[in-house]
Every structure is written in C-alpha cells, then in structure tokens.
Design a protein around this motif. Sequence first.
Motif, PDB file in Angstrom:
ATOM      1  N   ILE A 130       0.868  -1.177   0.000  1.00 34.57           N
ATOM      2  CA  ILE A 130       0.000   0.000   0.000  1.00 34.57           C
ATOM      3  C   ILE A 130       0.900   1.221   0.000  1.00 34.57           C
ATOM      4  O   ILE A 130       1.821   1.341   0.824  1.00 34.57           O
ATOM      5  N   PRO A 177      -4.964  -0.473   5.853  1.00 30.73           N
ATOM      6  CA  PRO A 177      -4.439   0.452   4.857  1.00 30.73           C
ATOM      7  C   PRO A 177      -3.622   1.558   5.515  1.00 30.73           C
ATOM      8  O   PRO A 177      -3.433   1.564   6.728  1.00 30.73           O
ATOM      9  N   ARG A 233      -7.003  -1.423  -1.348  1.00 28.48           N
ATOM     10  CA  ARG A 233      -7.003  -1.044   0.062  1.00 28.48           C
ATOM     11  C   ARG A 233      -6.908   0.471   0.215  1.00 28.48           C
ATOM     12  O   ARG A 233      -6.522   0.972   1.272  1.00 28.48           O
TER      13      ARG A 233
END
Length: 705
Positions: A103, A155, A260
């Motif tokens: 992420i 996230p 995410r």
Amino acid sequence: MAAVMVGHRGEDSLPHGFGSRPWLFQMHGSKKSTCTFFDPINNSLEERVLPEFLQGKACLGFYQDWLLLADEQTRECFFLSITSFSKIYLPSFPESPDFFKAIVSITSPPNTSNCIVILVCSSKTFLLVSSPGRKMWKKVPLKYFKKNTGSLRGPSIIYNEQLFVMASMSVTLVIDVAPLIRGCVKMTVIDQLKPCPVPYSWHTFLVECAGDLFSVLVHSYGSRQLFIHIEVRRLELSCNEIYWRRVQDIGDHAFFLAGRSGRSLPANKARGVQRNCIYFPANNSDGARLYNFCLDDQVLNFTFLPENNGGLNRLQWAFPMKMMQTVEEDIFNSSDGMRSEETDSTVIGNEDENEVVSSRQWDELPIELVELLFPRLSLVDCLRLSSVCKGWSQASNFTRKGRVWPWLMHLPNLKYQSWKFFDPFCCEEYTLKSNAVVVARDHLALRFSKNGWVVITEGNKKVFILNPFTAEVINLPPLPLKDYFFDSISFTSVPTSPDFVVYGFFFQICGEFVEISTWCPGEEEWTVLEFQPSIPFFPSSNSPVLFQGEFYCLGRKGELGVFNPELETWNVLSKPEPIYPTEPRYGNEYCHLLELNGDLISVFRTDDTKQPIRVLKLDRSEMKWEKLEHLRGMTLFVDRRNSIAIRSPEKKYANRIYVPWFEGGMDSKKGIFYSMENNSYHPSMHRVEEPLTCVWMEPNLHLHS
C-alpha cells in the motif's frame, strides 16, 4: 528530480470521456500490453493498447494526476503524469515480490521538493521510505512491534503530515512523516477501531475528505464477499485523546474505494456522482460488480461490470484534475428519488390531485357496502379507503379484512428516525416514523419477525421486540456476556400471549458447543443452557423454525439440529443425511428453513444470479430431503435471517420466491423474485438495490395482538 518527457501525450490510449468523471482503470503488468478502462456511468469497458514504455508496468498508487508505476521484470519505478505524460524516477523496487502488493502513501506531487513515498507491506513490521532523486529505499523498523505482537495490516494514508496505518488488532499507528526519510520514528497509537458487533470479517479503508480523516469499515462474510454492514467513522482530535467516532453521513461528498485505498470527491465536481455515497468494486461468483452504498437509505446498489479477464486485481480509481463542473442527470444521480416516497406516519399515500365533484356525499354510501370492499384491497388501500370520511373510518375491523402479505422492512440512516417498508406486490415504498430509532445509539440489526413483531438488536448488549405499526416495544434483558451475540433468535408466539418465550441460539465456530438462552416476561435475566453434542453442527444464518413444539435449525450441509424446549435437550439428527458431503464455507450459500403447509421446507440460494435456487421438502416418513418442483399456490419470502411462506393472494404471485432485492432507480422499484416456473430471476438485474439491515415482516396494525 527533473521530469522527463516520454513521447506524445497519448490521447489515443485514453477512452472518450476520460477526465470528465471518475473512472476505474487497470494496468495488467507483464500479463497484458493493454490497459482496461471501466466507465461506471455508461457501464462500459474499453481495452486500450499502452504505449511501449508503459507495457509490463503495474500501477501501485497515485497522487492527483501522477501514477506510481513499477516494472515487474526490471523493477524500474517512476511517476507518470496522465495529463502531460512526463516521468519522474524513484529508486528501483526491492526484489521481494511482496512489495508489488504494498500500500503506497505519497505526501505531495513528485515534482515538488517535499515529496516522500512510503510503502506499507502487510505482515511486515517495517516501512520502506524514499523520494524522487534518491538512490535507495530506506528500511525503517517500527519499535512498536518489539513490545507488541502482530504486524502491519494496512491500509495507510498521509493526513496532516502524519502517516496513519492500521496494524494487528485494529490498532491505528500515527507516525510523523518528515523524520521517516532520515530513518527516525515518532509515533503515537490510537486504540482499537472496533467493528460493529457481528461475528464476521471486515476491511478498513482510510479516506481524507474536506480536511477530515475517515475510516470506512466494510463487513462481509463468506468467500464470495456477501456484504452485511458498512460503517463510516471520523477521526476526532481533542486535547486529551484521539479517537474514531461513528458518523451518519459524509455530506455532499462521495467516497471511492478500490484495493485497500480510498479517495473522496465533491459530488458536484463530476457528472453522475451521487452525494453521500460510497462506490467500490468487488468480485462475486456471477461476475464483477460495482457497488454504490447510499448512507441516506442504508441501501447497497450494484450493477454488473462488463466481463474482464483481468478480474479486479490492481483496479484503481482515476480522478483527473480537470473534472467537469456541471452535474448531469443519469443512472447514478438518484439522490432526489431516494427521498420521494411517502413520509406520513400512517403509511397512507398522497391524495389524488383530480378532485371528483358530485352532488352526493361519500358518507351517504351504506357502510355495509363499504365493508364489502375491504377484503378485496391491500392493507394500504384499506387505510386510504377508511380515511375518505368519518363514517367509513368506523367500519368494523377494516384493517383485519384487508389483504396482508409480507413487506420488506429496513432501516435507513438513523438521523431520519424512521423505518422503511417495501411492498413487493404493489411495488410501493413507505416511510414510518419511529421512537425506537430516535433513542438508538448503536448499530441496529433486524433479526427475526413473526405476526408483525420484529426482534431487533442494538450493539452487542440490547435486545428488544417491536411492532413498528402500533409502536409497542418489549425490552429484553441485556445479553448474558460482554460482546455476546446470537447466531439466531426466535420466539414462540405473539409477545402479548401468556406462553410467549424468546430463544437465542449461539453456536461455537468449531460446531462442538451450543448455548441456548431463554427469556420469559417478568424475568430479569436470560437463562442459559449449555450443550456439548457429540456431532458438530454448523448452523445457517436463518432463524430456527418452531415445528410441532420443537425448534428446528438448518445446518449448512442440510442437516437438522433440534431443540426441545420442554425437555431442554439438543440433538443433531442422523437423518436427513446432509445434501453436501463436506461443510460448505460460511457465506457461500444462504440456507433457509420454514414451515409450508405442515411440512419443513429448505431453500438453498447464492448471490450468484445465474445459479438456480434449490427448494427441498423433508419427507418425514423416510427422513430425507426431496426436490420440490412447485410451490402449489404458495409464495416464499426469504432474507438473510428470516423466511415467511403465505398462500398467494393472486395467481400471478404464486410459485415465486421473493428475495430482499429491488430492481429500478429513483422513480420506481420492483421487487426481485425467483420464478419456480422458469428457474430464473425477474425482472432484469440491471440495477439492483439491497438494504443491508432488513427483514421480511407481515404488517400488524392491531394493539396487543
């Protein structure tokens, strides 16, 4: 950090309309040399061949018009502007393939001096940090994990110059960004972001919107991601603490989730975007869907995305900076329609605008003739007829004489302090004010209905039974333990009868432990019975059925568990034999059990609209399930927790199974049903709406009954 121009602007690589509204796009890396574009407004898909310098690249993140790309073979990493097609390089990507799933959080546009890029990889205990112009990625260990078990989960997002990232146990780590480039960590911890009290999995998304930070919790169960609850919380900053607070709406904005990550946009900045809604794609067994969750109505809409061999892997939202400033009406812009239904607390529709002039008064019609009309009318039409004049309102038992069938009851946003009801036969929706909603402070779940009474749980402690039409409420004692829940719940008879008893069923996940809690009026707490059966039992989410004095529970394999309330015994029957050889994964299939004309009927259905619904009848002479081809004048209503069978009021409604879905838009809704005649769903499944908190119930307007 100078930008490098890489050929032409690439208009031929972008579909028509790109830049006027949010688009979904997907770069396939080394698998394909094309980029897939999804237009959510026109529900179309386009494949465009990428310029040679973009082929083999994966998109890992974005900041405004800049995409962060990496080559899966060479590990080359760079930013690309989708408006100018200029390129700014970062250090080559680490060798581990895990970081291609990382992420990404970015502080500012890459053509500015303070741009920092942070990679968060799930299951790791460190961050990777770099910026344009640097030669390497810096590994930054997080000392928090030396004292606490777990790892990063994602996230992550950068907000107010701090990195917010989720870790194990739903803890939020807040890390100052600027020192990270030097390898220094300044961190605080926010307590658990607790999900709503349901025993299912959830995904968290972080979204910055209008200067605030929000978390979106999307609860689902089963491998097919059947969504059951969506909740939004806002970060609250005070002198003494930092915490997440649940909010009822996001105002004139819309959230867009994928993978995410999450982004926000004012609804009036792009045509076709509906305010106070959350958009996200998800896979299902019948194909990819684009969901739109309306916070006002708490209704989940979905349309089917065009078929795409790439699935939804690495799907991203593209928000070009030059959005159109006008808002055009289209299939997604239905906010006005969401508020167009009736709001009268008596559930009576608007009067006809065309006044009929007559020399005779309606109250001169003999009341005996008026009463002959009631049995031919629906409940709502009976109410309308009785309101024509005072004399007609005095007709005896006019609501008892009206034709009543199940309505789908659901809960819109708590701020509206009302329930909504959908009549699947008349295709009308009604709104009813309710004091029970006014006092609610936590998530409400509709669990079971019988004779017009609905069992409702609030949070993880409160249970009450409500007749929404008479406003009668029966409050039950708090649940036995903290964070306790019932897998299913039922009661014996109407709450005003002397033999009224409530039964709550809890099954341990391994299937080897059963708790059954009982309550009778006048008792101050639940009586808990514990059983450890020799045969494991994995229940469906449907409520038990009281049949011939015993409660029958349907298992996910098709087996039956039976609780005898008089003997206080629990048994898993050796027959009927399971219809599945192994226990299906929870959520793969909805399993319903109900009584139909003195027989036990089981219904097995999935969210896959291409798959048939299976209806089986228990042959009690041989204790085995037999396929049922026809409902013989009956109509079934099934939702996630409750099932009702009635004799159809008209032939055209017979042999149908109504599910908790609508088809339509802002102007009209049609109930979606499965026809046993042709084994298919009707009407078309172009735009489907599903209230997340709903139950089928039969309206009951009579006090104390």
